[in-house]
Design an enzyme around this catalytic site. Structure first.
Site, short mmCIF file in Angstrom:
data_model
loop_
_atom_site.label_atom_id
_atom_site.label_comp_id
_atom_site.label_asym_id
_atom_site.label_seq_id
_atom_site.Cartn_x
_atom_site.Cartn_y
_atom_site.Cartn_z
N GLU A 170 21.07 -36.99 -24.67
CA GLU A 170 22.37 -37.27 -25.29
C GLU A 170 22.72 -38.76 -25.24
O GLU A 170 23.34 -39.28 -26.17
CB GLU A 170 23.45 -36.43 -24.61
CG GLU A 170 23.20 -34.92 -24.67
CD GLU A 170 23.28 -34.34 -26.08
OE1 GLU A 170 23.65 -35.07 -27.01
OE2 GLU A 170 22.96 -33.15 -26.24
N GLU A 196 22.83 -29.37 -32.20
CA GLU A 196 21.69 -30.15 -32.71
C GLU A 196 21.29 -29.67 -34.09
O GLU A 196 20.94 -30.45 -34.97
CB GLU A 196 20.48 -30.05 -31.77
CG GLU A 196 20.75 -30.30 -30.28
CD GLU A 196 21.24 -31.71 -30.00
OE1 GLU A 196 21.16 -32.56 -30.89
OE2 GLU A 196 21.71 -31.94 -28.87
N HIS A 216 28.70 -34.41 -25.45
CA HIS A 216 27.59 -33.60 -24.92
C HIS A 216 27.08 -34.19 -23.60
O HIS A 216 26.73 -33.46 -22.67
CB HIS A 216 26.44 -33.54 -25.93
CG HIS A 216 26.83 -32.88 -27.22
ND1 HIS A 216 26.02 -32.89 -28.32
CD2 HIS A 216 27.94 -32.20 -27.58
CE1 HIS A 216 26.61 -32.23 -29.30
NE2 HIS A 216 27.78 -31.81 -28.88
N GLU A 257 17.24 -35.00 -33.39
CA GLU A 257 18.03 -33.77 -33.28
C GLU A 257 17.10 -32.57 -33.07
O GLU A 257 17.39 -31.67 -32.27
CB GLU A 257 18.89 -33.56 -34.53
CG GLU A 257 19.98 -34.61 -34.71
CD GLU A 257 21.06 -34.55 -33.65
OE1 GLU A 257 21.25 -33.48 -33.04
OE2 GLU A 257 21.71 -35.58 -33.41
N GLU A 272 28.00 -36.93 -29.38
CA GLU A 272 26.90 -36.96 -28.40
C GLU A 272 27.42 -37.38 -27.03
O GLU A 272 26.92 -36.90 -26.00
CB GLU A 272 25.79 -37.90 -28.85
CG GLU A 272 25.18 -37.62 -30.22
CD GLU A 272 24.48 -36.28 -30.34
OE1 GLU A 272 24.48 -35.51 -29.36
OE2 GLU A 272 23.93 -36.01 -31.42
N HIS A 315 23.84 -31.04 -36.52
CA HIS A 315 23.67 -32.48 -36.73
C HIS A 315 22.46 -32.79 -37.61
O HIS A 315 22.50 -33.68 -38.46
CB HIS A 315 23.50 -33.20 -35.39
CG HIS A 315 24.75 -33.20 -34.56
ND1 HIS A 315 24.79 -33.62 -33.27
CD2 HIS A 315 26.02 -32.83 -34.86
CE1 HIS A 315 26.01 -33.52 -32.80
NE2 HIS A 315 26.78 -33.02 -33.75
FE LIG Z 1 22.91 -34.16 -31.44
#
Ligand SMILES: [Fe+2]
Lengths: 189, 100
Positions: free
Chosen positions: A35, A165, A67, A135, A64, A168
């Site tokens: 991340e 992910e 995350h 990703e 991110e 994204h």
């Molecule tokens: Fe991501």
């Protein structure tokens, strides 16, 4: 600038005392496809990418960091009550001698994070393809992390991160499509 | 509110013809133009525009059989057997007066 909300993007629950899992989770904290790498990659690339997709990189780069906080919370919960002996038994002896129980940006094997993990090529297509690949690699890493624990609460948080992910990756692929458009072309949805 | 995918209006003066559609065998230019945001407080005069390349591989999901081919000698020089995959690159050096 950023506005900080003092809460996690998704609740983190860890129900099993398992410091070994903290070591493995570090892959997503300070690993090549983790991340930190993701956030720094996107928030840096956005300066030289065409205006149409800057906002996307800002939004995803920001997420991110959210995350990263979730992973940090998981690692912290799994290590804060561990004795040096328990950390050593979990493979975190080398981490302990350098950092006590502080978190640090290294991968699961203890290799410290490096900017060599990320790139800003300046070519918008090349940069977005790196982002898409990152990703998908992060999604795979979450899968293997889920495989390494039987704690359903920890798995729940990891499954949320894995799903992000996937989203994204699609957004970055949409960004490629936007940049493929010719300037005269008007796309109608 | 305009369509977010609508092309930006660009300064037409100084835009060389190579940037317009049609120079690629498939009928579309591989170069794209964008104009980075200009601030009234920028310290340097703005570049007219920036360019990037969208190579033809971006439009081919899986190459079908029997596409037209270059003659063998030309294919060796071009790096590909198929004109539809050829991507010329105009070096930035020598494009003086043009933004890159
Ligand atoms: Fe991501």
């Amino acid at each position: 600038m950023w506005v900080y909300e003092k809460k996690l993007q998704y609740p983190v629950r860890v129900s099993k005392c398992d410091p070994r899992m903290a070591k493995l989770l570090l892959e997503q904290y300070g690993g090549a496809d983790g991340e930190l790498a993701a956030a720094l990659r996107y928030l840096n690339q956005r300066y030289s990418i065409p205006d149409k997709v800057i906002g996307l990189l800002t939004d995803i780069g920001t997420e991110e960091f959210a995350h990263l906080e979730m992973i940090a919370t998981m690692v912290y919960k799994l290590t804060k009550d561990a004795t040096p002996q328990q950390l050593d038994a979990a493979g975190l002896g080398p981490h302990y001698v350098a950092h006590d129980s502080a978190l640090f940006y290294s991968n699961a094997a203890g290799v410290p994070w490096t900017a060599a993990y990320i790139q800003a090529k300046g070519d918008p297509i090349a940069d977005l393809y790196e982002d898409i690949a990152a990703e998908e690699k992060a999604r795979a890493t979450y899968q293997w992390l889920i495989d390494m624990t039987d704690d359903v609460d920890l798995q729940d948080g990891l499954k949320f991160l894995r799903e992000r992910e996937i989203v994204h990756s699609l957004r970055f692929r949409e960004a490629v499509e936007i940049l493929k458009e010719e300037r005269e072309v008007r796309k109608v949805f | 509110m305009g369509n977010e995918f609508e092309a930006q209006s660009l300064p037409e003066e100084g835009v060389p013809p190579e940037f317009r559609a049609g120079c690629h065998p498939a009928g579309r230019s591989q170069e794209r133009i964008h104009v980075p945001y200009r601030s009234p407080c920028d310290p340097c005069p703005p570049l007219p525009f920036k360019t990037y390349v969208v190579p033809p591989n971006q439009f081919i999901v899986f190459q079908p059989p029997n596409w037209p081919q270059y003659p063998p000698e030309q294919a060796l020089r071009c790096g590909t057997l198929w004109p539809a995959l050829h991507s010329p690159y105009r070096p930035r050096r020598g494009r003086e007066g043009e933004a890159t």
